[in-house]
Design an enzyme around this catalytic site. Structure first.
Site, PDB file in Angstrom:
ATOM      1  N   ASP A 141       0.830  -1.206   0.000  1.00  0.00           N
ATOM      2  CA  ASP A 141       0.000   0.000   0.000  1.00  0.00           C
ATOM      3  C   ASP A 141       0.868   1.261   0.000  1.00  0.00           C
ATOM      4  O   ASP A 141       0.466   2.283   0.544  1.00  0.00           O
ATOM      5  CB  ASP A 141      -0.912  -0.033   1.250  1.00  0.00           C
ATOM      6  CG  ASP A 141      -1.984   1.039   1.203  1.00  0.00           C
ATOM      7  OD1 ASP A 141      -2.342   1.461   0.100  1.00  0.00           O
ATOM      8  OD2 ASP A 141      -2.443   1.464   2.277  1.00  0.00           O
ATOM      9  N   CYS A 195     -21.140 -11.966  -4.566  1.00  0.00           N
ATOM     10  CA  CYS A 195     -22.036 -11.010  -3.909  1.00  0.00           C
ATOM     11  C   CYS A 195     -23.499 -11.338  -4.218  1.00  0.00           C
ATOM     12  O   CYS A 195     -24.382 -11.081  -3.395  1.00  0.00           O
ATOM     13  CB  CYS A 195     -21.728  -9.584  -4.364  1.00  0.00           C
ATOM     14  SG  CYS A 195     -20.282  -8.861  -3.570  1.00  0.00           S
ATOM     15  N   CYS A 198     -27.112  -9.568  -2.996  1.00  0.00           N
ATOM     16  CA  CYS A 198     -26.893  -8.803  -1.761  1.00  0.00           C
ATOM     17  C   CYS A 198     -26.454  -7.376  -2.092  1.00  0.00           C
ATOM     18  O   CYS A 198     -25.718  -7.147  -3.043  1.00  0.00           O
ATOM     19  CB  CYS A 198     -25.816  -9.503  -0.929  1.00  0.00           C
ATOM     20  SG  CYS A 198     -25.325  -8.591   0.539  1.00  0.00           S
ATOM     21  N   CYS A 201     -23.995  -3.713   1.942  1.00  0.00           N
ATOM     22  CA  CYS A 201     -22.984  -2.667   2.182  1.00  0.00           C
ATOM     23  C   CYS A 201     -23.437  -1.330   1.607  1.00  0.00           C
ATOM     24  O   CYS A 201     -23.166  -0.274   2.178  1.00  0.00           O
ATOM     25  CB  CYS A 201     -21.636  -3.080   1.590  1.00  0.00           C
ATOM     26  SG  CYS A 201     -21.695  -3.586  -0.135  1.00  0.00           S
ATOM     27  N   CYS A 205     -24.254   2.007   4.413  1.00  0.00           N
ATOM     28  CA  CYS A 205     -23.249   3.077   4.484  1.00  0.00           C
ATOM     29  C   CYS A 205     -23.876   4.355   5.066  1.00  0.00           C
ATOM     30  O   CYS A 205     -24.844   4.893   4.513  1.00  0.00           O
ATOM     31  CB  CYS A 205     -22.675   3.360   3.085  1.00  0.00           C
ATOM     32  SG  CYS A 205     -21.486   4.708   3.124  1.00  0.00           S
ATOM     33  N   CYS A 221     -17.078   9.093   1.819  1.00  0.00           N
ATOM     34  CA  CYS A 221     -16.704   7.936   2.650  1.00  0.00           C
ATOM     35  C   CYS A 221     -16.096   8.416   3.975  1.00  0.00           C
ATOM     36  O   CYS A 221     -15.224   9.287   3.995  1.00  0.00           O
ATOM     37  CB  CYS A 221     -15.704   7.080   1.878  1.00  0.00           C
ATOM     38  SG  CYS A 221     -15.020   5.728   2.824  1.00  0.00           S
ATOM     39  N   CYS A 248     -13.871   3.791   9.193  1.00  0.00           N
ATOM     40  CA  CYS A 248     -15.226   3.248   9.310  1.00  0.00           C
ATOM     41  C   CYS A 248     -15.176   1.823   8.773  1.00  0.00           C
ATOM     42  O   CYS A 248     -14.459   1.556   7.815  1.00  0.00           O
ATOM     43  CB  CYS A 248     -16.183   4.095   8.469  1.00  0.00           C
ATOM     44  SG  CYS A 248     -17.871   3.481   8.348  1.00  0.00           S
ATOM     45  N   CYS A 251     -19.389  -1.044   6.118  1.00  0.00           N
ATOM     46  CA  CYS A 251     -19.675  -1.880   4.942  1.00  0.00           C
ATOM     47  C   CYS A 251     -19.096  -3.280   5.107  1.00  0.00           C
ATOM     48  O   CYS A 251     -19.586  -4.237   4.502  1.00  0.00           O
ATOM     49  CB  CYS A 251     -19.170  -1.214   3.666  1.00  0.00           C
ATOM     50  SG  CYS A 251     -17.382  -0.962   3.598  1.00  0.00           S
ATOM     51  N   CYS A 255     -21.292  -7.188   6.019  1.00  0.00           N
ATOM     52  CA  CYS A 255     -21.120  -8.154   4.921  1.00  0.00           C
ATOM     53  C   CYS A 255     -21.225  -9.598   5.436  1.00  0.00           C
ATOM     54  O   CYS A 255     -20.506  -9.988   6.357  1.00  0.00           O
ATOM     55  CB  CYS A 255     -19.754  -7.946   4.252  1.00  0.00           C
ATOM     56  SG  CYS A 255     -19.446  -9.130   2.928  1.00  0.00           S
TER      57      CYS A 255
HETATM   58  S1  SF4 Z   1     -22.284  -6.718   1.830  1.00  0.00           S
HETATM   59 FE1  SF4 Z   1     -20.614  -8.075   1.094  1.00  0.00          FE
HETATM   60  S2  SF4 Z   1     -21.663  -9.697  -0.100  1.00  0.00           S
HETATM   61 FE2  SF4 Z   1     -23.137  -8.019   0.174  1.00  0.00          FE
HETATM   62  S3  SF4 Z   1     -22.866  -6.777  -1.705  1.00  0.00           S
HETATM   63 FE3  SF4 Z   1     -21.536  -5.873  -0.131  1.00  0.00          FE
HETATM   64  S4  SF4 Z   1     -19.540  -6.827  -0.468  1.00  0.00           S
HETATM   65 FE4  SF4 Z   1     -21.036  -8.100  -1.568  1.00  0.00          FE
END
Ligand code: SF4
Length: 353
Positions: A141, A195, A198, A201, A205, A221, A248, A251, A255
């Site tokens: 990074d 994903c 779903c 996230c 937010c 953000c 933060c 999100c 998940c």
């Molecule tokens: S919460 Fe996790 S699984 Fe659901 S859309 Fe966001 S990144 Fe994907």
């Protein structure tokens, strides 16, 4: 007589075994093609979603081409290292306690840059013992590296809708690191996106910074607002920040794949006691010397004392109007920094509403 060189497949096994031995959770190898990712990055920059992070604009050619960043690169090894050392229930507890400041889980312990760099160097040295000297450079990074894209192409995981890398057996609470190398290692295939339908996230937010799947407006953000942004936090966003004083994790916390988040074996990432136990008013009372002493070796120190006070003032303003908080804010009303004074006065107005 020199020992026989291992074949590339045997070297890959050695790589994986040694990576696991050094505390990495997974490893992948790719020969990344970053042309599409670079175009997406350019579109994101053109939309202005990077805010003040002008370093994202710089070194575009190095970011797009691993051989430009490190000549001779044939492969990129990606590794991930989990950083959680406490249960996620503690994150929920800190988020719901208005007397405490929430700090992103990755920043509770020692600065990961040093830890990861050292382990990546050790990994490369171990490979040298088997292969002999080879051309490599490690990154954590710290350079223009499209690390999520590279890790995704190597099959380490997929990019979640929140834009972070996600793993089926490890969620997203991990650091990424890379070794650019000329070793002719076999490459890995990408994994599918899991994903599905779903979008938790996106919905959770607090500042609606995720504009849609895979589209993050960094300017909204909370990680950007509390860490990267140097000036005043936009007033409409301040009430949405709650008690988050450095980064933060919302999100990630929501998940479903983080049910599988791994605990880190690296003791350096264990939380500093003071960051877990001290209340907001206590953290707000630190002078600059104390801030630098308490946070020596921590990633938090890089925002400096002024932004530390700015962030805590916002969190105090978002808390209950207790006499202790109001007194602490009054004590900072004459702070030499106009930035601090402005956020303190905002918090006092809010607590008197
Ligand atoms: S919460 Fe996790 S699984 Fe659901 S859309 Fe966001 S990144 Fe994907």
């Amino acid at each position: 007589m020199m020992p026989a060189l291992p074949c590339p497949h045997a070297l890959k096994l050695l790589l994986t075994q040694n990576a696991l031995d050094l505390g990495f959770d997974a490893v992948s190898v790719t020969r990344p093609d970053l042309r599409e990712a670079t175009l997406r990055l350019q579109a994101w920059l053109d939309a202005g979603h990077h805010g003040e992070m002008n370093f994202m604009r710089q070194h575009a050619a190095l970011r797009a081409d691993p051989t430009a960043l490190h000549p001779g690169t044939l492969r990129v090894i990606s590794v991930c290292m989990p950083y959680l050392t406490t249960p996620l229930s503690e994150a929920e507890t800190a988020l719901t306690d208005p007397d405490r400041g929430y700090i992103s889980r990755y920043a509770l312990g020692r600065d990961y840059h040093k830890v990861l760099r050292s382990r990546l160097q050790q990994l490369a040295h171990r490979l040298e013992q088997h292969w002999g000297p080879f051309n490599y450079r490690v990154f954590t990074d710290s350079a223009p590296v499209l690390e999520v894209e590279i890790a995704h192409q190597g099959g380490l995981g997929w990019r979640g809708k929140h834009t972070l890398l996600l793993r089926r057996d490890g969620g997203s609470f991990f650091f990424l690191g890379e070794i650019y190398t000329d070793l002719p290692l076999p490459v890995d295939a990408p994994v599918e996106d899991h994903c599905g339908t779903c979008q938790s996230c996106i919905d959770v937010c607090p500042t609606q910074a995720i504009l849609g799947p895979y589209r993050l407006d960094a300017q909204r953000c909370i990680s950007y607002l509390t860490i990267e942004l140097k000036g005043a936090i936009p007033e409409p966003l301040r009430p949405l920040i709650g008690n988050r004083i450095y980064g933060c994790d919302d999100c990630q916390l929501v998940c479903p794949w983080n049910r599988f988040a791994q605990q880190s074996p690296v003791s350096d990432f264990a939380p500093r006691r003071v960051l877990q136990s001290d209340q907001l008013v206590a953290l707000f009372s630190w002078d600059e010397t104390r801030f630098n002493d308490q946070l020596a070796g921590s990633a938090i120190r890089r925002i400096g004392h002024e932004r530390w006070l700015r962030n805590i003032a916002v969190a105090l303003g978002n808390g209950p109007p207790q006499s202790q908080a109001i007194a602490a804010l009054h004590q900072r009303q004459d702070h030499p920094s106009a930035l601090v004074r402005e956020h303190v006065n905002w918090a006092l107005r809010r607590l008197s509403e």
